[in-house]
Design a protein around this motif. Structure first.
Motif, mmCIF file in Angstrom:
data_model
loop_
_atom_site.group_PDB
_atom_site.id
_atom_site.type_symbol
_atom_site.label_atom_id
_atom_site.label_comp_id
_atom_site.label_asym_id
_atom_site.label_seq_id
_atom_site.Cartn_x
_atom_site.Cartn_y
_atom_site.Cartn_z
ATOM 1 N N GLY A 1 0.812 -1.211 0.000
ATOM 2 C CA GLY A 1 0.000 0.000 0.000
ATOM 3 C C GLY A 1 0.846 1.262 0.000
ATOM 4 N N ARG A 2 1.930 1.240 0.769
ATOM 5 C CA ARG A 2 2.834 2.406 0.769
ATOM 6 C C ARG A 2 3.470 2.592 -0.606
ATOM 7 N N TRP A 3 3.853 1.477 -1.242
ATOM 8 C CA TRP A 3 4.452 1.560 -2.584
ATOM 9 C C TRP A 3 3.446 2.152 -3.577
ATOM 10 N N VAL A 4 2.209 1.626 -3.556
ATOM 11 C CA VAL A 4 1.187 2.094 -4.487
ATOM 12 C C VAL A 4 0.887 3.577 -4.273
ATOM 13 N N SER A 5 0.708 3.999 -3.028
ATOM 14 C CA SER A 5 0.357 5.403 -2.794
ATOM 15 C C SER A 5 1.504 6.338 -3.158
ATOM 16 N N THR A 6 2.759 5.871 -3.010
ATOM 17 C CA THR A 6 3.906 6.678 -3.440
ATOM 18 C C THR A 6 3.892 6.854 -4.952
ATOM 19 N N ARG A 7 3.681 5.733 -5.690
ATOM 20 C CA ARG A 7 3.631 5.815 -7.157
ATOM 21 C C ARG A 7 2.461 6.673 -7.613
ATOM 22 N N LEU A 8 1.302 6.517 -6.976
ATOM 23 C CA LEU A 8 0.148 7.326 -7.358
ATOM 24 C C LEU A 8 0.408 8.802 -7.114
ATOM 25 N N GLY A 9 1.080 9.126 -6.010
ATOM 26 C CA GLY A 9 1.411 10.515 -5.743
ATOM 27 C C GLY A 9 2.242 11.128 -6.859
ATOM 28 N N GLU A 10 3.158 10.321 -7.427
ATOM 29 C CA GLU A 10 3.967 10.790 -8.554
ATOM 30 C C GLU A 10 3.129 10.898 -9.830
ATOM 31 N N LEU A 11 2.313 9.863 -10.093
ATOM 32 C CA LEU A 11 1.543 9.826 -11.332
ATOM 33 C C LEU A 11 0.438 10.868 -11.367
ATOM 34 N N PHE A 12 -0.128 11.205 -10.215
ATOM 35 C CA PHE A 12 -1.164 12.234 -10.172
ATOM 36 C C PHE A 12 -0.635 13.583 -10.656
ATOM 37 N N ARG A 13 0.673 13.790 -10.596
ATOM 38 C CA ARG A 13 1.251 15.078 -10.993
ATOM 39 C C ARG A 13 1.652 15.128 -12.470
ATOM 40 N N THR A 14 1.401 14.045 -13.217
ATOM 41 C CA THR A 14 1.842 14.012 -14.606
ATOM 42 C C THR A 14 0.818 14.640 -15.550
ATOM 43 N N GLU A 15 1.321 15.101 -16.696
ATOM 44 C CA GLU A 15 0.439 15.603 -17.744
ATOM 45 C C GLU A 15 -0.458 14.482 -18.269
#
Length: 255
Positions: free
Chosen positions: A221-235
């Motif tokens: 869950g920590r891995w997924v939320s970290t990746r999502l935090g990065e992906l949410f900021r993408t164009e």
């Protein structure tokens, strides 16, 4: 009182219904919170989760949870397994998903977090996260591959393809497919059969399956939320959401 999720106790069986049919049972923050609390506080021996109307769950409410494709500068919580996922994955109450219609995005994740899946013939399944420039939640990463194998899981995750109930049954994603009007009778019959057994033994068996087969959900869950935090900021994420809302083909640029 819960507004988005309805709960009924039928003997020893708890029936959890996502009740936002006007938006195909899309999930907003309130829905996630109510779902987590109902699962965590239930005294039932078995839970059956379904959706009101003709949809199981269409995933996140895009306008609220994805900010309509606009940049969101609000601070994000520390990386973690989300409470709703934690409630479903860590409870020792057996969970049956009665999939009455489309189960896509987090709707498919919710079905995967159940122990057993009974699908109506009109049900459909899709891991649509890639279409929004995102990765799936923990169940798509781990549980999907357990059920259908790594190659089929990779195909569903990487393409975002939506499949029908018959194909889902063929590849092992669901345990059984029944006529639409027989869905709840079939799911409740299965639930009552389990609920008739000694509850401590059933809980121990579910705990044992988790020990034997599951990853560390909190770490994943920590891995997924970290990746999502990065992906949410993408164009590409913003484009995926905007193209969906504007009903046009997306133009992804890889940034």
């Amino acid at each position: 009182m819960p507004e988005d999720v309805r709960y009924e106790l039928d003997g020893h069986v708890g029936i959890v219904t996502i009740a936002r049919p006007q938006v195909h049972n899309a999930l907003r923050r309130k829905t996630y919170d109510e779902l987590a609390e109902l699962v965590q506080t239930s005294t039932a021996r078995v839970l059956v989760i379904t959706g009101e109307g003709r949809s199981f769950c269409s995933g996140d409410d895009v306008r609220e949870l994805m900010n309509g494709g606009e940049e969101n500068s609000a601070p994000r919580p520390a990386p973690r397994l989300t409470p709703a996922a934690g409630a479903l994955l860590q409870t020792n109450i057996p969970v049956i998903a009665a999939v009455n219609g489309p189960a896509v995005g987090w709707g498919m994740e919710m079905a995967l977090m159940a122990d057993l899946r009974v699908a109506a013939r009109r049900a459909k399944f899709g891991e649509l996260f890639v279409k929004r420039g995102l990765c799936s939640d923990v169940a798509g990463i781990a549980r999907l591959a357990q059920l259908v194998g790594r190659e089929r899981a990779a195909e569903l995750l990487f393409t975002g393809e939506v499949i029908d109930a018959e194909r889902a049954e063929r590849i092992g994603l669901v345990g059984r497919v029944v006529d639409d009007e027989q869905l709840m009778p079939a799911a409740l019959q299965l639930a009552r059969k389990i609920a008739a057994n000694p509850p401590l033994a059933v809980a121990a068996l579910k705990s044992g399956l988790r020990e034997a087969l599951d990853p560390d959900w909190s770490e994943l869950g920590r891995w997924v939320s970290t990746r999502l935090g990065e992906l949410f900021r993408t164009e590409d994420h913003r484009e995926g959401v905007k193209s969906f809302l504007e009903k046009r083909e997306p133009n992804y640029v890889g940034r």
